[in-house]
Design a protein around this motif. Structure first.
Motif, PDB file in Angstrom:
ATOM      1  N   LEU A  11       0.848  -1.188   0.000  1.00  0.00           N
ATOM      2  CA  LEU A  11       0.000   0.000   0.000  1.00  0.00           C
ATOM      3  C   LEU A  11       0.885   1.240   0.000  1.00  0.00           C
ATOM      4  CD1 LEU A  11      -2.728   1.481   0.407  1.00  0.00           C
ATOM      5  CD2 LEU A  11      -2.426   1.127   2.874  1.00  0.00           C
ATOM      6  N   VAL A  12       0.676   2.104  -0.976  1.00  0.00           N
ATOM      7  CA  VAL A  12       1.440   3.339  -1.088  1.00  0.00           C
ATOM      8  C   VAL A  12       0.483   4.483  -1.372  1.00  0.00           C
ATOM      9  CG1 VAL A  12       3.554   2.189  -1.872  1.00  0.00           C
ATOM     10  CG2 VAL A  12       1.878   3.017  -3.547  1.00  0.00           C
ATOM     11  N   GLN A  13       1.006   5.703  -1.311  1.00  0.00           N
ATOM     12  CA  GLN A  13       0.206   6.878  -1.623  1.00  0.00           C
ATOM     13  C   GLN A  13       0.464   7.325  -3.050  1.00  0.00           C
ATOM     14  OE1 GLN A  13       1.222   9.745   1.452  1.00  0.00           O
ATOM     15  NE2 GLN A  13      -0.481   9.051   2.732  1.00  0.00           N
ATOM     16  N   ALA A  14      -0.461   8.046  -3.600  1.00  0.00           N
ATOM     17  CA  ALA A  14      -0.298   8.584  -4.946  1.00  0.00           C
ATOM     18  C   ALA A  14       0.986   9.408  -5.020  1.00  0.00           C
ATOM     19  CB  ALA A  14      -1.497   9.438  -5.328  1.00  0.00           C
ATOM     20  N   THR A 117       0.732 -10.211  -6.998  1.00  0.00           N
ATOM     21  CA  THR A 117       0.984  -9.443  -5.781  1.00  0.00           C
ATOM     22  C   THR A 117       0.150  -8.164  -5.841  1.00  0.00           C
ATOM     23  OG1 THR A 117       2.721  -8.477  -4.374  1.00  0.00           O
ATOM     24  CG2 THR A 117       3.006  -8.218  -6.747  1.00  0.00           C
ATOM     25  N   GLN A 118      -0.459  -7.817  -4.721  1.00  0.00           N
ATOM     26  CA  GLN A 118      -1.384  -6.686  -4.685  1.00  0.00           C
ATOM     27  C   GLN A 118      -0.625  -5.367  -4.562  1.00  0.00           C
ATOM     28  OE1 GLN A 118      -4.993  -6.588  -4.724  1.00  0.00           O
ATOM     29  NE2 GLN A 118      -4.579  -4.398  -4.962  1.00  0.00           N
ATOM     30  N   VAL A 119      -0.997  -4.420  -5.407  1.00  0.00           N
ATOM     31  CA  VAL A 119      -0.500  -3.053  -5.305  1.00  0.00           C
ATOM     32  C   VAL A 119      -1.718  -2.144  -5.118  1.00  0.00           C
ATOM     33  CG1 VAL A 119       0.616  -1.144  -6.516  1.00  0.00           C
ATOM     34  CG2 VAL A 119       1.540  -3.464  -6.715  1.00  0.00           C
ATOM     35  N   THR A 120      -1.710  -1.383  -4.039  1.00  0.00           N
ATOM     36  CA  THR A 120      -2.804  -0.469  -3.762  1.00  0.00           C
ATOM     37  C   THR A 120      -2.251   0.942  -3.613  1.00  0.00           C
ATOM     38  OG1 THR A 120      -4.024  -2.200  -2.580  1.00  0.00           O
ATOM     39  CG2 THR A 120      -4.730   0.079  -2.232  1.00  0.00           C
ATOM     40  N   VAL A 121      -2.799   1.857  -4.402  1.00  0.00           N
ATOM     41  CA  VAL A 121      -2.349   3.248  -4.371  1.00  0.00           C
ATOM     42  C   VAL A 121      -3.502   4.106  -3.856  1.00  0.00           C
ATOM     43  CG1 VAL A 121      -1.340   5.136  -5.679  1.00  0.00           C
ATOM     44  CG2 VAL A 121      -0.888   2.770  -6.366  1.00  0.00           C
ATOM     45  N   SER A 122      -3.284   4.741  -2.722  1.00  0.00           N
ATOM     46  CA  SER A 122      -4.322   5.582  -2.133  1.00  0.00           C
ATOM     47  C   SER A 122      -4.172   7.019  -2.612  1.00  0.00           C
ATOM     48  CB  SER A 122      -4.251   5.528  -0.611  1.00  0.00           C
ATOM     49  OG  SER A 122      -3.028   6.066  -0.159  1.00  0.00           O
ATOM     50  N   SER A 123      -5.290   7.723  -2.699  1.00  0.00           N
ATOM     51  CA  SER A 123      -5.257   9.106  -3.193  1.00  0.00           C
ATOM     52  C   SER A 123      -5.030  10.093  -2.058  1.00  0.00           C
ATOM     53  CB  SER A 123      -6.570   9.429  -3.900  1.00  0.00           C
ATOM     54  OG  SER A 123      -7.652   9.221  -3.032  1.00  0.00           O
TER      55      SER A 123
END
Length: 123
Positions: A11-14, A117-123
């Motif tokens: 999980l990372v940020q934009a 593998t899951q990549v999630t980018v939060s706004s």
């Protein structure tokens, strides 16, 4: 037994960067092309990037300039470095091997796949 395993998701940020790795085992892939695909919830699996056995990369338009694909034939690995991540990059990322000898961007041409593998980018 041929096996591909992806790692590095999270999980990372934009705007952040993230690196993915794909480790291959069971045989050598030094003469095969390798690719990255991704699948977002409710959508089909789409091409992201691929690298030929000799190291020539190609990219999907929506990631060109932000993602970099590379491979290490000596260690049977492939990497995807992702910069300037956007929420729309959120997906499960898969690595795959194409044994046809011609680099492709469609899933049907790839013979071996990792579990993703899951990549999630939060706004």
């Amino acid at each position: 037994q041929v096996q591909l395993v992806e790692s590095g998701g999270g999980l990372v940020q934009a705007g952040d960067s993230l690196g993915l790795s794909c480790a291959a085992s069971g045989r050598t892939f030094s003469r095969d092309n390798m690719g990255w695909f991704r699948q977002a919830p409710g959508k089909g699996r789409e091409f992201v990037a691929a690298v030929s056995w000799s190291g020539t990369p190609i990219y999907a338009g929506r990631v060109k300039g932000r993602f970099t694909v590379s491979r290490d034939n000596a260690n049977n690995t492939m990497s995807l470095h992702m910069n300037s991540l956007k929420p729309e990059d959120t997906a499960v990322y898969y690595c795959a091997v194409d044994r046809t000898g011609i680099i492709h961007t469609t899933t049907s041409e790839y013979d071996y796949w990792g579990p993703g593998t899951q990549v999630t980018v939060s706004s």
